[in-house]
Design an enzyme around this catalytic site. Structure first.
Site, PDB file in Angstrom:
ATOM      1  N   HIS A  95      -0.780   5.485   1.224  1.00 14.42           N
ATOM      2  CA  HIS A  95       0.363   5.694   2.122  1.00 14.42           C
ATOM      3  C   HIS A  95       0.117   5.021   3.469  1.00 14.42           C
ATOM      4  O   HIS A  95       0.976   4.287   3.974  1.00 14.42           O
ATOM      5  CB  HIS A  95       0.593   7.191   2.313  1.00 14.42           C
ATOM      6  CG  HIS A  95       1.617   7.516   3.350  1.00 14.42           C
ATOM      7  ND1 HIS A  95       2.859   8.033   3.028  1.00 14.42           N
ATOM      8  CD2 HIS A  95       1.595   7.395   4.693  1.00 14.42           C
ATOM      9  CE1 HIS A  95       3.556   8.213   4.155  1.00 14.42           C
ATOM     10  NE2 HIS A  95       2.799   7.839   5.174  1.00 14.42           N
ATOM     11  N   GLU A  96      -1.046   5.284   4.056  1.00 12.80           N
ATOM     12  CA  GLU A  96      -1.340   4.692   5.357  1.00 12.80           C
ATOM     13  C   GLU A  96      -1.357   3.168   5.274  1.00 12.80           C
ATOM     14  O   GLU A  96      -0.896   2.475   6.185  1.00 12.80           O
ATOM     15  CB  GLU A  96      -2.682   5.209   5.884  1.00 12.80           C
ATOM     16  CG  GLU A  96      -2.758   6.705   6.133  1.00 12.80           C
ATOM     17  CD  GLU A  96      -1.811   7.182   7.220  1.00 12.80           C
ATOM     18  OE1 GLU A  96      -1.206   6.339   7.915  1.00 12.80           O
ATOM     19  OE2 GLU A  96      -1.671   8.407   7.374  1.00 12.80           O
TER      20      GLU A  96
END
EC number: 3.4.24.77
Length: 215
Positions: A157-158
């Site tokens: 996600h990051e």
């Protein structure tokens, strides 16, 4: 995006990580001491859009210089340095594999002269993408956060912020960038078709080239 560690915020990525990761914090782990210039927080706030943009711009500026040196490349290569996050080497490698398998106009690659870095430590804000005082982009992975949530999802996600994707808090579990919306049962670490298409669209025209507009 920041991953909050508060028990009341289990509407966060909320993925039972103990089974997926186990204990990740070394006994000698030191707390994160640097002060980010901006943080793309996990929970929705008025600061998130600006913080995410600042992080993306930092990466774009670094990549733009490389693209200018090799304008004929079919895909843009974004280089990262994971040496400051040894505890999460497996998750970072999985994130790289996921994104490289999902899109073709941009490639993630570990190497020197990095466009962004991964870091690890303890931070009450949890995990997040940010920029430091010198304008360099980095992803911070928090120990407790990555025990509480699915660590591969957190990392992937990051990394999605590097590729130009914002947080989509109200999205379903099938959206990688949905953050805390899906609740604690979500363990999905794959971008959905819309997220893949968005990254392809951005980088088809050379997202790095757009950095010239923000220099």
């Amino acid at each position: 995006m920041r991953m909050t560690r508060a028990a009341s915020a289990l509407a966060g990525l909320g993925l039972a990580v103990a089974a997926a990761l186990g204990s990740v914090a070394p006994a000698s782990a030191a707390a994160e001491t640097s002060t980010p210039r901006s943080v793309a927080a996990y929970e929705a706030s008025t600061e998130n859009a600006a913080a995410t943009r600042a992080f993306q711009e930092a990466v774009m500026k670094a990549v733009a210089e490389k693209r200018a040196a090799n304008p004929g490349a079919l895909a843009v290569t974004v280089t990262y340095d994971a040496s400051a996050a040894p505890t999460f080497r497996s998750q970072i490698a999985s994130s790289t594999s996921i994104w490289n398998g999902a899109v073709s106009n941009v490639r993630l690659q570990e190497g020197s002269n990095a466009d962004f870095t991964y870091r690890e430590g303890n931070d009450p804000r949890g995990s997040y993408a940010s920029t430091e005082a010198h304008g360099r982009g980095y992803i911070f992975l928090d120990y407790a956060q990555n025990q509480q949530y699915n660590s591969t999802r957190v990392t992937t996600h990051e990394t999605g912020h590097v590729l130009g994707l914002p947080d989509t808090y109200s999205g379903p579990c099938s959206q990688l960038m949905s953050g805390g919306g899906p609740g604690p049962s979500c363990t999905n670490a794959q971008p959905d078709s819309a997220e893949r298409s968005r990254v392809e669209q951005l980088w088809a025209n050379g997202l790095a080239e757009a950095a010239a507009e923000v220099r």
